[in-house]
Design an enzyme around this catalytic site. Structure first.
Site, PDB file in Angstrom:
ATOM      1  N   TYR A 155       0.838  -1.207   0.000  1.00 11.08           N
ATOM      2  CA  TYR A 155       0.000   0.000   0.000  1.00 11.08           C
ATOM      3  C   TYR A 155       0.869   1.251   0.000  1.00 11.08           C
ATOM      4  CZ  TYR A 155      -3.748   3.247   0.910  1.00 11.08           C
ATOM      5  OH  TYR A 155      -4.638   4.277   0.786  1.00 11.08           O
ATOM      6  N   PHE A 204      -7.130  21.334 -24.800  1.00  6.66           N
ATOM      7  CA  PHE A 204      -7.368  19.899 -24.877  1.00  6.66           C
ATOM      8  C   PHE A 204      -8.591  19.620 -23.997  1.00  6.66           C
ATOM      9  CE2 PHE A 204      -7.045  15.461 -23.704  1.00  6.66           C
ATOM     10  CZ  PHE A 204      -7.059  14.913 -24.972  1.00  6.66           C
ATOM     11  N   THR A 205      -9.420  18.654 -24.409  1.00 10.15           N
ATOM     12  CA  THR A 205     -10.733  18.451 -23.776  1.00 10.15           C
ATOM     13  C   THR A 205     -10.666  18.331 -22.251  1.00 10.15           C
ATOM     14  OG1 THR A 205     -10.447  16.123 -24.303  1.00 10.15           O
ATOM     15  CG2 THR A 205     -11.833  17.391 -25.799  1.00 10.15           C
ATOM     16  N   ASP A 220       2.248  20.229 -20.517  1.00  7.80           N
ATOM     17  CA  ASP A 220       1.505  18.984 -20.707  1.00  7.80           C
ATOM     18  C   ASP A 220       2.468  18.082 -21.470  1.00  7.80           C
ATOM     19  OD1 ASP A 220       0.019  16.831 -21.546  1.00  7.80           O
ATOM     20  OD2 ASP A 220      -1.818  17.985 -21.846  1.00  7.80           O
ATOM     21  N   LYS A 272       0.288   7.731 -23.566  1.00 13.78           N
ATOM     22  CA  LYS A 272       0.732   8.156 -24.902  1.00 13.78           C
ATOM     23  C   LYS A 272       2.224   7.853 -25.047  1.00 13.78           C
ATOM     24  CE  LYS A 272      -3.428   9.934 -24.538  1.00 13.78           C
ATOM     25  NZ  LYS A 272      -3.709  11.297 -24.157  1.00 13.78           N
ATOM     26  N   ARG A 302     -12.916  14.589 -35.711  1.00 15.93           N
ATOM     27  CA  ARG A 302     -12.491  15.768 -34.954  1.00 15.93           C
ATOM     28  C   ARG A 302     -12.965  16.981 -35.756  1.00 15.93           C
ATOM     29  NH1 ARG A 302     -10.192  14.614 -29.641  1.00 15.93           N
ATOM     30  NH2 ARG A 302     -12.351  14.045 -29.487  1.00 15.93           N
ATOM     31  N   PHE A 347     -19.676  13.651 -28.980  1.00 13.34           N
ATOM     32  CA  PHE A 347     -19.074  12.788 -30.002  1.00 13.34           C
ATOM     33  C   PHE A 347     -18.957  11.335 -29.567  1.00 13.34           C
ATOM     34  CE2 PHE A 347     -14.865  12.668 -27.989  1.00 13.34           C
ATOM     35  CZ  PHE A 347     -14.884  13.823 -27.225  1.00 13.34           C
TER      36      PHE A 347
HETATM   37  C1  LIG Z   1      -4.790  12.102 -23.400  1.00 13.95           C
HETATM   38  C2  LIG Z   1      -4.381  13.466 -23.040  1.00 13.95           C
HETATM   39  C3  LIG Z   1      -4.651  14.007 -21.768  1.00 13.95           C
HETATM   40  C4  LIG Z   1      -5.478  13.281 -20.738  1.00 13.95           C
HETATM   41  O1  LIG Z   1      -4.872  12.114 -20.320  1.00 13.95           O
HETATM   42  P1  LIG Z   1      -5.715  10.797 -19.918  1.00 13.95           P
HETATM   43  O2  LIG Z   1      -4.640   9.818 -19.562  1.00 13.95           O
HETATM   44  O3  LIG Z   1      -6.548  10.405 -21.077  1.00 13.95           O
HETATM   45  O4  LIG Z   1      -6.546  11.162 -18.715  1.00 13.95           O
HETATM   46  C5  LIG Z   1      -4.193  15.277 -21.508  1.00 13.95           C
HETATM   47  N1  LIG Z   1      -3.514  16.001 -22.429  1.00 13.95           N
HETATM   48  C6  LIG Z   1      -3.252  15.518 -23.659  1.00 13.95           C
HETATM   49  C7  LIG Z   1      -2.504  16.349 -24.639  1.00 13.95           C
HETATM   50  C8  LIG Z   1      -3.690  14.248 -24.005  1.00 13.95           C
HETATM   51  O5  LIG Z   1      -3.460  13.784 -25.244  1.00 13.95           O
END
Ligand SMILES: *Cc1c(COP(=O)(O)O)cnc(C)c1O
Length: 486
Positions: free
Chosen positions: A75, A127-128, A218, A261, A385, A452
């Site tokens: 833990y 970014f979303t 980011d 990613k 997109r 979407f």
């Molecule tokens: C995918 C992504 C995120 C969010 O990450 P998650 O692991 O999906 O929560 C944030 N910023 C960028 C540029 C991304 O491509």
């Protein structure tokens, strides 16, 4: 041996394979109809080559899988956490890290720590999930990316750059006190995977230091951004991606990271920081929302896979092969004059649906229609997109009409071969040759948020007729049926 590599051949060989299911045109007609012409609603098993996203879809190495067996599922204080923290320090250079279940977990904690209601957060395009967490904390996002990022035909090599004048204008307008940080996204996703330059980041640093504003990277695709810097930024060609990444991070105060990613894992993320006080605050919040500060919602084995993924992902030959594959697909399409966003980005090739299907008006969802047509053609799954992703204006209730109406062909890391890319290119080209047969869609179900993902569609009358003719023509067509029922 010549120093110049002629090809980007993969720096690995294949040990385990996962069979793909091939389907007939008639089968796919049923499948896309049942998915209401939305590729998010298709079953993955019905997809031949899946280019929906590069998020969490990478193939792990034998080294990573071996690390999974060494998961220390304590833990508190798992050895895998310390390995991960060491790798982040070594390659990103940030002294403090807090693991999170994925990138949005880190974005949530960062926004909660730094944003007060009424604040403004500039960024190089939205970014979303990033914007959603800024807004949830009471902030307002402001786009300060260069104008060229919104033009799919502009060949600017660094379309991810911040427009310094836009940033300075925002500071003048709202005051530096109301800007806690700028969010600097590497390989800007919504612009087509476009990088920023080191020179631009240095300028941003200068302005931010002058005004006491922090910079948060980011870093989700920062390694891929570093590769573009190595390729095109003057003076960077002889440097390694690792050195360039270290420079990028040194100019920033911390980062949010989606390990799904760049880092070659299926799940995980982290928040990294330079400031100890901020780190202590993050440790308090992560316990509330994710898990203890030494696991943050991740299993020990997943932290180990990510630690090992960092080392593999930063290698120049990995990045050359990864981005080389994306470029290979893009160049195949360009050779046939298929309209795509240029320069070709780092993680995806974006079809420009507005130029691909000029006969479909934007409110009849050209990009959505193109994803359906591509699936029908060959079982390749892509993502819309465009106007569907953009949603409605909360005030007027009207569709937002984005300048970019795109279909994203996102390449998972280390998953598909060059031959798969050939098939994808052939499928897109076949759609392009028959583009006048592709018609628009009408929306039959519309969720209120992030529509979407779950929206439903049906073909407009004229296209429905063509599809019915197509179906009767293809009954019994079994060229690529491999042993399953129609
Ligand atoms: C995918 C992504 C995120 C969010 O990450 P998650 O692991 O999906 O929560 C944030 N910023 C960028 C540029 C991304 O491509």
């Amino acid at each position: 041996m010549s120093k110049r590599r002629r090809s980007w051949a993969e720096p690995y060989k294949i040990k385990v394979v996962e069979p793909l299911r091939m389907t007939t045109r008639r089968y796919r007609e049923r499948a896309i109809e049942q998915a209401h012409y939305n590729t998010f609603l298709l079953r993955s098993e019905d997809v031949y080559i899946d280019l929906l996203t590069d998020s969490g879809t990478a193939a792990m190495s034998d080294y990573q899988w071996a690390g999974m067996m060494q998961g220390d599922e304590a833990y508190a204080g798992s050895k895998n956490f310390y390995h991960l923290a060491d790798m982040v320090r070594k390659y990103y250079g940030y002294p403090y890290i807090v693991p999170t279940h994925q990138g949005r977990g880190a974005e949530h904690i960062l926004a909660k720590m730094l944003i007060r209601p009424g604040d403004f957060i500039p960024g190089n395009m939205y970014f979303t999930t990033t914007r959603a967490h800024q807004e949830l904390a009471g902030g307002t996002f402001r786009d300060v990316i260069v104008d060229q990022a919104h033009d799919p035909t502009s060949l600017h090599p660094f379309k991810g750059n911040v427009d310094i004048h836009k940033l300075e204008r925002l500071i003048d307008e709202v005051g530096a006190d109301n800007i806690p940080y700028i969010n600097m996204q590497a390989s800007v996703n919504m612009a087509g995977g476009q990088p920023f330059s080191l020179a631009n980041l240095r300028q941003v640093r200068q302005v931010c230091t002058e005004h006491g504003i922090k910079i948060f990277l980011d870093a989700t695709r920062a390694m891929e951004n570093a590769w573009f810097i190595k390729m095109v930024e003057p003076g960077q060609q002889e440097r390694s991606c690792a050195q360039i990444l270290a420079d990028m991070c040194a100019l920033t105060d911390g980062c949010t990271m989606s390990g799904k990613k760049d880092l070659l894992v299926n799940v995980g993320g982290f928040l990294a920081l330079r400031d100890e006080r901020l780190y202590r605050k993050a440790c308090e919040l992560v316990v509330l929302y994710e898990g203890l500060h030494t696991y943050g919602g991740m299993a020990g084995r997943d932290m180990e896979a990510m630690a090992r993924g960092i080392e593999e992902a930063i290698q120049d030959d990995h990045l050359a092969a990864r981005i080389g594959q994306v470029q290979y697909l893009g160049h195949k399409l360009l050779a046939e004059k298929v309209p795509i966003v240029q320069p070709i980005g780092g993680h995806a090739v974006y079809l420009d649906a507005a130029r691909f299907l000029p006969h479909i008006r934007q409110h009849e969802f050209p990009a959505q229609a193109l994803t359906a047509a591509l699936y029908l053609e060959s079982g390749v799954r892509a993502m819309e997109r465009g106007i569907v992703s953009a949603g409605r204006d909360p005030v007027s209730g009207e569709h937002r009409y984005p300048k970019l109406e795109l279909v994203r062909l996102t390449i998972p890391r280390r998953v598909y071969t060059q031959a798969h890319m050939d098939v994808v290119a052939e499928s897109v080209i076949a759609c392009y040759e028959q583009r006048t047969n592709i018609g628009g869609l009408e929306m039959t179900y519309e969720p209120e948020t992030l529509r979407f993902f779950q929206a439903e569609f049906k073909p407009l009358a004229a296209w429905a007729t063509t599809l019915r003719q197509e179906e009767s023509r293809t009954v019994g067509y079994r060229r690529d049926a491999s042993g399953f029922k129609i």
